[in-house]
Design a protein around this motif. Sequence first.
Motif, PDB file in Angstrom:
ATOM      1  N   LEU A 478      -6.097   4.762  -9.469  1.00 41.11           N
ATOM      2  CA  LEU A 478      -6.915   4.518  -8.283  1.00 41.11           C
ATOM      3  C   LEU A 478      -6.501   5.494  -7.186  1.00 41.11           C
ATOM      4  CD1 LEU A 478      -9.116   2.508  -7.167  1.00 41.11           C
ATOM      5  CD2 LEU A 478      -7.224   1.349  -6.002  1.00 41.11           C
ATOM      6  N   VAL A 479      -7.436   6.252  -6.685  1.00 38.91           N
ATOM      7  CA  VAL A 479      -7.142   7.233  -5.637  1.00 38.91           C
ATOM      8  C   VAL A 479      -7.331   6.578  -4.277  1.00 38.91           C
ATOM      9  CG1 VAL A 479      -7.777   9.446  -4.618  1.00 38.91           C
ATOM     10  CG2 VAL A 479      -7.871   9.130  -7.105  1.00 38.91           C
ATOM     11  N   ILE A 480      -6.269   6.524  -3.501  1.00 38.77           N
ATOM     12  CA  ILE A 480      -6.362   6.009  -2.134  1.00 38.77           C
ATOM     13  C   ILE A 480      -6.661   7.207  -1.250  1.00 38.77           C
ATOM     14  CG2 ILE A 480      -5.141   4.850  -0.261  1.00 38.77           C
ATOM     15  CD1 ILE A 480      -3.537   3.355  -2.451  1.00 38.77           C
ATOM     16  N   SER A 481      -7.939   7.371  -0.936  1.00 39.81           N
ATOM     17  CA  SER A 481      -8.390   8.602  -0.269  1.00 39.81           C
ATOM     18  C   SER A 481      -8.419   8.495   1.243  1.00 39.81           C
ATOM     19  CB  SER A 481      -9.768   9.002  -0.797  1.00 39.81           C
ATOM     20  OG  SER A 481     -10.679   7.920  -0.724  1.00 39.81           O
ATOM     21  N   GLY A 482      -8.219   7.299   1.775  1.00 38.80           N
ATOM     22  CA  GLY A 482      -8.197   7.118   3.223  1.00 38.80           C
ATOM     23  C   GLY A 482      -7.234   6.020   3.611  1.00 38.80           C
ATOM     24  N   ILE A 483      -6.377   6.286   4.583  1.00 42.46           N
ATOM     25  CA  ILE A 483      -5.440   5.270   5.073  1.00 42.46           C
ATOM     26  C   ILE A 483      -5.417   5.322   6.590  1.00 42.46           C
ATOM     27  CG2 ILE A 483      -3.961   5.266   3.020  1.00 42.46           C
ATOM     28  CD1 ILE A 483      -2.022   7.085   4.558  1.00 42.46           C
ATOM     29  N   SER A 484      -4.922   4.248   7.192  1.00 46.14           N
ATOM     30  CA  SER A 484      -4.767   4.243   8.644  1.00 46.14           C
ATOM     31  C   SER A 484      -3.694   5.260   9.024  1.00 46.14           C
ATOM     32  CB  SER A 484      -4.374   2.845   9.123  1.00 46.14           C
ATOM     33  OG  SER A 484      -3.154   2.430   8.522  1.00 46.14           O
ATOM     34  N   PRO A 485      -3.750   5.804  10.243  1.00 43.01           N
ATOM     35  CA  PRO A 485      -2.771   6.835  10.630  1.00 43.01           C
ATOM     36  C   PRO A 485      -1.317   6.403  10.475  1.00 43.01           C
ATOM     37  CG  PRO A 485      -4.588   6.810  12.173  1.00 43.01           C
ATOM     38  CD  PRO A 485      -4.801   5.643  11.260  1.00 43.01           C
ATOM     39  N   ASN A 486      -1.033   5.097  10.616  1.00 40.22           N
ATOM     40  CA  ASN A 486       0.356   4.641  10.442  1.00 40.22           C
ATOM     41  C   ASN A 486       0.707   4.360   8.986  1.00 40.22           C
ATOM     42  OD1 ASN A 486      -0.928   2.220   9.880  1.00 40.22           O
ATOM     43  ND2 ASN A 486      -0.246   1.172  11.753  1.00 40.22           N
ATOM     44  N   GLY A 487      -0.249   4.554   8.087  1.00 45.40           N
ATOM     45  CA  GLY A 487       0.012   4.387   6.667  1.00 45.40           C
ATOM     46  C   GLY A 487       0.001   2.964   6.163  1.00 45.40           C
ATOM     47  N   ARG A 488      -0.268   1.999   7.008  1.00 41.26           N
ATOM     48  CA  ARG A 488      -0.167   0.594   6.623  1.00 41.26           C
ATOM     49  C   ARG A 488      -1.398   0.074   5.897  1.00 41.26           C
ATOM     50  NH1 ARG A 488      -0.207  -2.945  10.838  1.00 41.26           N
ATOM     51  NH2 ARG A 488       0.358  -4.575   9.350  1.00 41.26           N
TER      52      ARG A 488
END
Length: 536
Positions: A478-488
Amino acid sequence: MTKHIFVTGGVVSSLGKGITAASLGHLLKARGYKVTMQKMDPYLNVDPGTMSPFQHGEVFVTDDGHEGDLDLGHYERFIDESLTRESNFTQGSIYQSLIARERRGDFLGGTVQVIPHVTEAIKERLRRVAEQSGADIVISEIGGTIGDIESQPFIEAARQFKKEKKPGDVLFVHVTLVPYIAAAHEVKTKPTQHSVKELRSIGVQPDFIVCRSDHEISDTVREKIALFCDVAPEEVLACTDASSIYEVPVNLHAQRFDEKVLDLLGLAHREIDLAPLQAFLAASNQCRKRVDVAVVGKYVSLPDAYLSVIEALGHAGVHHGAHVEVHLVDGETLDAASVAEKLEGMDGILVPGGFGKRAFEGKIAAAQYARESKVPFLGICLGLQAAVCEFARNVAGMANATSAEFDPEADYPVVDLMPEQEDVQDKGGTMRLGAYPCRVEPGTKAFAAYGSEVVYERHRHRFEVNNAFRDKLAEAGLVISGISPNGRLVEMIELSDHPWFVASQGHPEFKSRPTRPHPLFCDFVGSAVAHADERG
């Protein structure tokens, strides 16, 4: 000095007050004026956030986190401006604020009444939206139908508001039904006459009457309405049914509606630029391809529940020269045995947002079918969560993986409640709401769509992808292609071994415009067009 236009409706609901108001807004903005819009709803809910989509259609979310009426979506798409929480308020919110003030003792023992307290609170909201937007013109739509008890305080407030302003600062547009009676072979003006009579009985004289009809409004009919309703014949506009809502501004412009409004407001006839809208309409009329897209939801008996999704698909379709045929599919009718039969022949599958367990397994089945059959897929909000659950179950080896929203005791709660939501008791206005930043991973389909490393999407949810399972999901592909700027927080996911399989925790449909289709919808529909071409 800000000018104000009030739009009211008569005879029946669902006449198209919102489209009429938005069309006028488009025309005035196209003449170089700064325009903002506002919807006043007469119901006692504080906002539509806790209302069933079956009752109210979709809940539109603004950048600043307001859950508003679906007409706000029309406003944003027509005037291409991001609205705020000041652009929508209900009678419930007015009463809530007044009762809170009364409990604090703000009224010093006085009796709190509809007049002057409720009407004054409504007028304050009118002043506030003008001040905060800095608009030249504010267009305010009053919900409901003239004659309804619920809308009377708003009409009275508008009447008072006009009295307090200088002549030419406020005008009223009344949208009314002119029905065609087949047995008589003619349109009838009596409903309009009675509606205007009702409006005038509470002190408001309309400056313009917009006649909604499925038949032509002749000059004779206009003159009759003008005579009985105390307006000039040229102030009676025809708004007959159109093949596209985006034709309405052009049709009203052909009747010089914008010029007549500017004359009454004492504003100059600046040069108008309708080229972008006309180019969109021309492109729409030239669409020769067709793609079939299944929208798998749970409120499919009321298309307005997915209004912005359907509009965004249409915008993207025009961009690709294709008509998008939307098939609303009830997720409750889908399971592993039936999904192939019901989704066979689709060029794209979209799973939109929603709440509750009903139809969730059907959404998972749709995501599995799209993944295994290589059909382009777009998941939105709960659609992302369904796609994650499906991948966890069938690829990552986490049997019966699900959301903690539906099974708090699950072995693999790959979607779980946000920590800050754990102690929240009230349902209204307490979710993760409004625009949030997302860091997009270069080299992904999401990055190819956006062309930017940081994007903002509007959110409306309580549950997130569970970080405890992120590594295991990623290891399985599974590709996590977008995350919140803090990585959470996981904001977007996709599959690399699929023609186009992308899901977003945000709601990209809210930011799509006719002349600027949203990047995710654009690439999703483009992939669906390619899939249709491959199938021949």
